[in-house]
Design an enzyme around this catalytic site. Structure first.
Site, mmCIF file in Angstrom:
data_model
loop_
_atom_site.group_PDB
_atom_site.id
_atom_site.type_symbol
_atom_site.label_atom_id
_atom_site.label_comp_id
_atom_site.label_asym_id
_atom_site.label_seq_id
_atom_site.Cartn_x
_atom_site.Cartn_y
_atom_site.Cartn_z
ATOM 1 N N ALA A 114 0.801 -1.231 0.000
ATOM 2 C CA ALA A 114 0.000 0.000 0.000
ATOM 3 C C ALA A 114 0.832 1.278 0.000
ATOM 4 O O ALA A 114 0.279 2.364 -0.140
ATOM 5 C CB ALA A 114 -0.927 0.010 1.220
ATOM 6 N N ASN A 115 2.143 1.153 0.141
ATOM 7 C CA ASN A 115 2.952 2.370 0.312
ATOM 8 C C ASN A 115 3.399 3.011 -0.998
ATOM 9 O O ASN A 115 3.908 4.127 -1.001
ATOM 10 C CB ASN A 115 4.185 2.078 1.172
ATOM 11 N N GLY A 131 3.025 3.104 -5.696
ATOM 12 C CA GLY A 131 2.425 2.646 -6.945
ATOM 13 C C GLY A 131 0.935 2.440 -6.876
ATOM 14 O O GLY A 131 0.180 3.265 -6.344
ATOM 15 N N GLY A 161 -0.843 0.248 -5.195
ATOM 16 C CA GLY A 161 -1.377 0.058 -3.849
ATOM 17 C C GLY A 161 -1.625 1.370 -3.137
ATOM 18 O O GLY A 161 -2.620 1.537 -2.417
ATOM 19 N N SER A 203 -2.033 -9.515 -14.457
ATOM 20 C CA SER A 203 -1.312 -8.678 -15.409
ATOM 21 C C SER A 203 -1.632 -9.164 -16.816
ATOM 22 O O SER A 203 -1.960 -10.340 -17.013
ATOM 23 C CB SER A 203 0.200 -8.784 -15.163
ATOM 24 N N TYR A 205 7.653 -14.196 -14.299
ATOM 25 C CA TYR A 205 6.629 -13.195 -13.998
ATOM 26 C C TYR A 205 5.290 -13.616 -14.592
ATOM 27 O O TYR A 205 4.250 -13.563 -13.917
ATOM 28 C CB TYR A 205 7.047 -11.829 -14.551
#
Length: 310
Positions: free
Chosen positions: A17-18, A20, A22, A146, A171
């Site tokens: 959450a910190n 980008g 989020g 994604s 990924y």
């Protein structure tokens, strides 16, 4: 968009959450009156993000707590803390992730992208689902995938990339696993009376720090330059990239098993809509096998007998 659910006083967990996506999801849902638990690997960066949001939204209700998805002990500790402090959870946003980095391993020895993007969230969801089951009204699990899931394949013979490793293949596999998990969780929930929806989403191409980390960790100046250029030319903002997850968390017409992403060119940018995903993502047999393998790998079980596959 159709009508939104009222998130006033709802309890929401957002991983990563910190920064980008989020951060933008947290800010948007806080503005709607939700209480957000900001689940962050770095408490310091989490507190800085909290202060930034509170500067713009003084009434924001935010709590920062440590969650390192690369360490299953940290995932278990977060869930234990959450269940001791909260007796309800309205929305779980499985958002945090890493992209196309050189091969390294999590604390438990999993390939890092598969471990962080997928297995950590798989374990977190298993721990928090009982809280969602006892929460009044409809609850939602939103899992970030994604467009790269389309190139992904679940390689059961080499899940951890020990024999052969490509940053982008790993990924793609992790993001396909996320989406298959979202669908399989929804299929299992539909067999129960639980008022929980499992929804997949993706941000298209959003300009965040995610694109920088792979080139920086591999020391590739060319890749870093290409990613920076692509972010400037192709990408939409992180604020726009967060819209599919916000839509999935709040739109009243969303169904469990839906997949939400941008409606523009190649689903890279635009406004959120419900859309289709790759043929592989709908493979029920593979999804059930992945579920069983994942429970064995992380040593957790979706304890509710309601979620045991028939």
């Amino acid at each position: 968009m159709s009508e939104h659910n009222n998130l006033s006083d709802a309890v929401v967990v957002v991983t990563g959450a910190n920064s980008g996506l989020g951060f933008e999801v947290t800010r948007a849902l806080a503005e709607q009156g939700a209480h957000i638990v900001m689940a962050c690997r770095s408490i310091g960066r989490g507190e800085e993000a909290k202060q930034e949001i509170e500067t713009g939204i003084p009434e924001a209700s935010l709590t920062v707590h440590e969650l390192d998805l690369a360490d299953l002990d940290s995932v278990a500790a977060f869930a234990e803390w959450f269940k001791s402090d909260y007796d309800e959870l309205n929305v779980l946003c499985n958002n945090a992730g890493v992209m196309a980095i050189p091969r390294k391993e999590t604390e438990q020895g999993f390939e890092y992208q598969f471990g962080v993007n997928y297995l950590g969230h798989f374990a977190l969801t298993s721990y928090l689902l009982p809280v969602m089951e006892q929460t009044a009204g409809e609850t939602r699990v939103i899992t970030q995938s994604s467009v790269a899931h389309r190139n992904g394949e679940i390689n059961f013979n080499d899940l951890q990339g020990e024999e052969s490793y490509s940053p982008w293949d790993a990924y793609g596999q992790s993001k396909l696993a996320d989406l298959m998990f979202a669908y399989e969780l929804d299929r299992r929930l539909r067999k129960t009376n639980a008022d929980i929806k499992s929804i997949g989403c993706h941000p298209g191409w959003a300009a965040t720090n995610l694109q920088r980390r792979g080139p920086e960790q591999s020391g590739s100046r060319l890749r870093l330059w290409m990613m920076t250029l692509a972010n400037a030319v192709i990408a939409q903002s992180a604020e726009r990239g967060a819209l599919p997850m916000i839509y999935a968390a709040t739109d009243s017409d969303i169904n469990g098993g839906d997949y939400v992403g941008p409606d523009g060119f190649r689903n890279m940018r635009g406004s959120p809509e419900v859309q289709g995903s790759s043929e592989r993502s709908y493979d029920v047999d593979t999804a059930q096998r992945l579920w069983d393998v994942s429970e064995d790998l992380v040593g957790v079980s979706f304890g509710s007998p309601l979620l045991v596959a028939n």
